[in-house]
Design a protein around this motif. Structure first.
Motif, mmCIF file in Angstrom:
data_model
loop_
_atom_site.group_PDB
_atom_site.id
_atom_site.type_symbol
_atom_site.label_atom_id
_atom_site.label_comp_id
_atom_site.label_asym_id
_atom_site.label_seq_id
_atom_site.Cartn_x
_atom_site.Cartn_y
_atom_site.Cartn_z
ATOM 1 N N GLY A 166 0.816 -1.218 0.000
ATOM 2 C CA GLY A 166 0.000 0.000 0.000
ATOM 3 C C GLY A 166 0.845 1.262 0.000
ATOM 4 O O GLY A 166 0.556 2.226 -0.731
ATOM 5 N N ALA A 167 1.918 1.272 0.795
ATOM 6 C CA ALA A 167 2.808 2.440 0.840
ATOM 7 C C ALA A 167 3.495 2.650 -0.508
ATOM 8 O O ALA A 167 3.635 3.788 -0.972
ATOM 9 C CB ALA A 167 3.840 2.272 1.949
ATOM 10 N N LEU A 168 3.917 1.559 -1.148
ATOM 11 C CA LEU A 168 4.547 1.671 -2.463
ATOM 12 C C LEU A 168 3.560 2.211 -3.492
ATOM 13 O O LEU A 168 3.899 3.081 -4.301
ATOM 14 C CB LEU A 168 5.101 0.318 -2.904
ATOM 15 C CG LEU A 168 5.879 0.330 -4.220
ATOM 16 C CD1 LEU A 168 7.210 1.049 -4.052
ATOM 17 C CD2 LEU A 168 6.098 -1.076 -4.729
ATOM 18 N N LEU A 169 2.336 1.724 -3.469
ATOM 19 C CA LEU A 169 1.314 2.213 -4.394
ATOM 20 C C LEU A 169 1.021 3.693 -4.156
ATOM 21 O O LEU A 169 0.872 4.463 -5.111
ATOM 22 C CB LEU A 169 0.041 1.387 -4.278
ATOM 23 C CG LEU A 169 0.138 -0.028 -4.838
ATOM 24 C CD1 LEU A 169 -1.049 -0.866 -4.385
ATOM 25 C CD2 LEU A 169 0.255 -0.024 -6.345
ATOM 26 N N ASP A 170 0.962 4.105 -2.898
ATOM 27 C CA ASP A 170 0.748 5.526 -2.584
ATOM 28 C C ASP A 170 1.877 6.384 -3.151
ATOM 29 O O ASP A 170 1.636 7.461 -3.715
ATOM 30 C CB ASP A 170 0.629 5.742 -1.074
ATOM 31 C CG ASP A 170 -0.662 5.216 -0.480
ATOM 32 O OD1 ASP A 170 -1.610 4.927 -1.251
ATOM 33 O OD2 ASP A 170 -0.724 5.079 0.757
ATOM 34 N N GLU A 171 3.115 5.896 -3.008
ATOM 35 C CA GLU A 171 4.269 6.629 -3.536
ATOM 36 C C GLU A 171 4.210 6.699 -5.059
ATOM 37 O O GLU A 171 4.497 7.738 -5.657
ATOM 38 C CB GLU A 171 5.563 5.958 -3.078
ATOM 39 C CG GLU A 171 6.807 6.713 -3.453
ATOM 40 C CD GLU A 171 8.086 6.047 -2.961
ATOM 41 O OE1 GLU A 171 9.151 6.436 -3.489
ATOM 42 O OE2 GLU A 171 8.049 5.159 -2.098
ATOM 43 N N LEU A 172 3.812 5.599 -5.697
ATOM 44 C CA LEU A 172 3.706 5.581 -7.151
ATOM 45 C C LEU A 172 2.606 6.528 -7.629
ATOM 46 O O LEU A 172 2.790 7.263 -8.609
ATOM 47 C CB LEU A 172 3.435 4.156 -7.648
ATOM 48 C CG LEU A 172 3.391 3.971 -9.167
ATOM 49 C CD1 LEU A 172 4.729 4.335 -9.810
ATOM 50 C CD2 LEU A 172 3.006 2.539 -9.508
ATOM 51 N N ILE A 173 1.489 6.539 -6.950
ATOM 52 C CA ILE A 173 0.388 7.436 -7.309
ATOM 53 C C ILE A 173 0.826 8.890 -7.168
ATOM 54 O O ILE A 173 0.549 9.722 -8.040
ATOM 55 C CB ILE A 173 -0.870 7.122 -6.468
ATOM 56 C CG1 ILE A 173 -1.441 5.765 -6.887
ATOM 57 C CG2 ILE A 173 -1.908 8.231 -6.594
ATOM 58 C CD1 ILE A 173 -2.456 5.196 -5.907
ATOM 59 N N SER A 174 1.532 9.219 -6.090
ATOM 60 C CA SER A 174 2.034 10.586 -5.906
ATOM 61 C C SER A 174 2.989 10.982 -7.021
ATOM 62 O O SER A 174 2.916 12.097 -7.544
ATOM 63 C CB SER A 174 2.747 10.716 -4.553
ATOM 64 O OG SER A 174 1.817 10.593 -3.508
ATOM 65 N N ALA A 175 3.879 10.059 -7.407
ATOM 66 C CA ALA A 175 4.824 10.332 -8.501
ATOM 67 C C ALA A 175 4.073 10.502 -9.814
ATOM 68 O O ALA A 175 4.420 11.368 -10.633
ATOM 69 C CB ALA A 175 5.857 9.214 -8.595
ATOM 70 N N ALA A 176 3.050 9.693 -10.030
ATOM 71 C CA ALA A 176 2.240 9.796 -11.254
ATOM 72 C C ALA A 176 1.503 11.124 -11.302
ATOM 73 O O ALA A 176 1.445 11.771 -12.360
ATOM 74 C CB ALA A 176 1.261 8.634 -11.330
ATOM 75 N N GLU A 177 0.930 11.533 -10.190
ATOM 76 C CA GLU A 177 0.214 12.798 -10.142
ATOM 77 C C GLU A 177 1.158 13.971 -10.390
ATOM 78 O O GLU A 177 0.815 14.909 -11.107
ATOM 79 C CB GLU A 177 -0.509 12.949 -8.807
ATOM 80 C CG GLU A 177 -1.697 12.009 -8.684
ATOM 81 C CD GLU A 177 -2.316 11.989 -7.286
ATOM 82 O OE1 GLU A 177 -1.646 12.403 -6.299
ATOM 83 O OE2 GLU A 177 -3.475 11.543 -7.184
ATOM 84 N N ALA A 178 2.357 13.906 -9.808
ATOM 85 C CA ALA A 178 3.338 14.977 -10.015
ATOM 86 C C ALA A 178 3.751 15.036 -11.484
ATOM 87 O O ALA A 178 3.849 16.127 -12.056
ATOM 88 C CB ALA A 178 4.550 14.736 -9.123
ATOM 89 N N ARG A 179 3.959 13.888 -12.097
ATOM 90 C CA ARG A 179 4.341 13.862 -13.518
ATOM 91 C C ARG A 179 3.214 14.440 -14.382
ATOM 92 O O ARG A 179 3.464 15.233 -15.287
ATOM 93 C CB ARG A 179 4.671 12.442 -13.945
ATOM 94 C CG ARG A 179 5.009 12.344 -15.413
ATOM 95 C CD ARG A 179 5.217 10.902 -15.832
ATOM 96 N NE ARG A 179 5.157 10.768 -17.260
ATOM 97 C CZ ARG A 179 6.158 10.422 -18.044
ATOM 98 N NH1 ARG A 179 7.322 10.170 -17.533
ATOM 99 N NH2 ARG A 179 5.989 10.338 -19.336
ATOM 100 N N ALA A 180 1.970 14.026 -14.105
ATOM 101 C CA ALA A 180 0.833 14.507 -14.902
ATOM 102 C C ALA A 180 0.650 16.015 -14.729
ATOM 103 O O ALA A 180 0.358 16.722 -15.691
ATOM 104 C CB ALA A 180 -0.435 13.761 -14.497
ATOM 105 N N THR A 181 0.850 16.515 -13.514
ATOM 106 C CA THR A 181 0.713 17.938 -13.248
ATOM 107 C C THR A 181 1.802 18.725 -13.962
ATOM 108 O O THR A 181 1.543 19.779 -14.550
ATOM 109 C CB THR A 181 0.767 18.208 -11.729
ATOM 110 O OG1 THR A 181 -0.318 17.511 -11.108
ATOM 111 C CG2 THR A 181 0.656 19.699 -11.425
ATOM 112 N N ASN A 182 3.022 18.211 -13.923
ATOM 113 C CA ASN A 182 4.144 18.904 -14.572
ATOM 114 C C ASN A 182 4.004 18.905 -16.086
ATOM 115 O O ASN A 182 4.486 19.809 -16.760
ATOM 116 C CB ASN A 182 5.474 18.271 -14.178
ATOM 117 C CG ASN A 182 5.818 18.553 -12.737
ATOM 118 O OD1 ASN A 182 5.346 19.517 -12.143
ATOM 119 N ND2 ASN A 182 6.646 17.710 -12.142
ATOM 120 N N ALA A 183 3.358 17.877 -16.634
ATOM 121 C CA ALA A 183 3.171 17.797 -18.084
ATOM 122 C C ALA A 183 2.066 18.724 -18.571
ATOM 123 O O ALA A 183 2.020 19.075 -19.742
ATOM 124 C CB ALA A 183 2.842 16.349 -18.493
ATOM 125 N N ALA A 184 1.170 19.096 -17.657
ATOM 126 C CA ALA A 184 0.013 19.918 -18.047
ATOM 127 C C ALA A 184 0.361 21.361 -18.233
ATOM 128 O O ALA A 184 1.314 21.903 -17.991
ATOM 129 C CB ALA A 184 -1.083 19.804 -16.996
#
Length: 184
Positions: A166-184
């Motif tokens: 669960g902690a790894l998935l949370d970290e991956l989701i945070s990284a994904a959200e940061a990448r998507a935000t930076n790409a926008a």
């Protein structure tokens, strides 16, 4: 459950019925607060060859297209002879090429693996992280390995493994959200 944001794919290095790593991927999907989409097609890829790179087969184009649309990737790898199976390495090779158009460039990737042995796929997971770094992806530092997976990946996961996954998935989701935000 969110179905659109972030977009996280799951690449599973085993398609064998009853695979420990497919079971691990299913547990991860059940724990994830966002939908995880299985990326199909790594077994249809030809062996990587620079001779094929300029005019890549449709199976390569399909895999690249599927991964290009993601914000992050969860790589689930078995361990063969203390490393990742060739099919996983081959997929990474195809996804990372050509270098100037790699769909792995900067992509957050979490790597997990299960094995019936005491090492829990740690050799495969470590090698996958190293190769992903070299290929330009952004693998998370944290990983999850599951030793003696036949006994561990039953109907219900033990709390300690649930917490780590669960902690790894949370970290991956945070990284994904940061990448998507930076790409926008």
């Amino acid at each position: 459950m969110s179905t659109t944001f972030p977009r996280i794919g799951v690449l599973i290095g085993s398609t064998r019925q009853g695979s420990l790593n497919q079971a691990l991927a299913q547990h991860a999907a059940a724990l994830s607060p966002v939908d995880l989409t299985v990326v199909e097609g790594i077994y249809a890829l030809p062996h990587f060859s620079q001779e094929l790179e300029a005019d890549a087969p449709q199976s390569v184009a399909d895999l690249r297209g599927a991964v290009a649309g993601l914000d992050a990737l969860l790589l689930v790898t078995p361990e063969y002879n203390a490393s990742m199976p060739g099919v996983v390495k081959n997929a990474i090779d195809w996804l990372s090429r050509p270098y100037d158009a790699s769909v792995l460039a900067g992509l957050p990737v979490a790597v997990i693996g299960a094995s019936p042995g005491r090492g829990g796929a740690s050799g495969a997971v470590g090698d996958a992280v190293r190769v992903l770094q070299r290929a330009g992806a952004a693998p998370l530092e944290a990983t999850v390995t599951v030793p003696r997976a036949h006994a561990v990946l039953g109907q219900q996961l033990e709390d300690e493994l649930k917490d780590r996954l669960g902690a790894l998935l949370d970290e991956l989701i945070s990284a994904a959200e940061a990448r998507a935000t930076n790409a926008a």
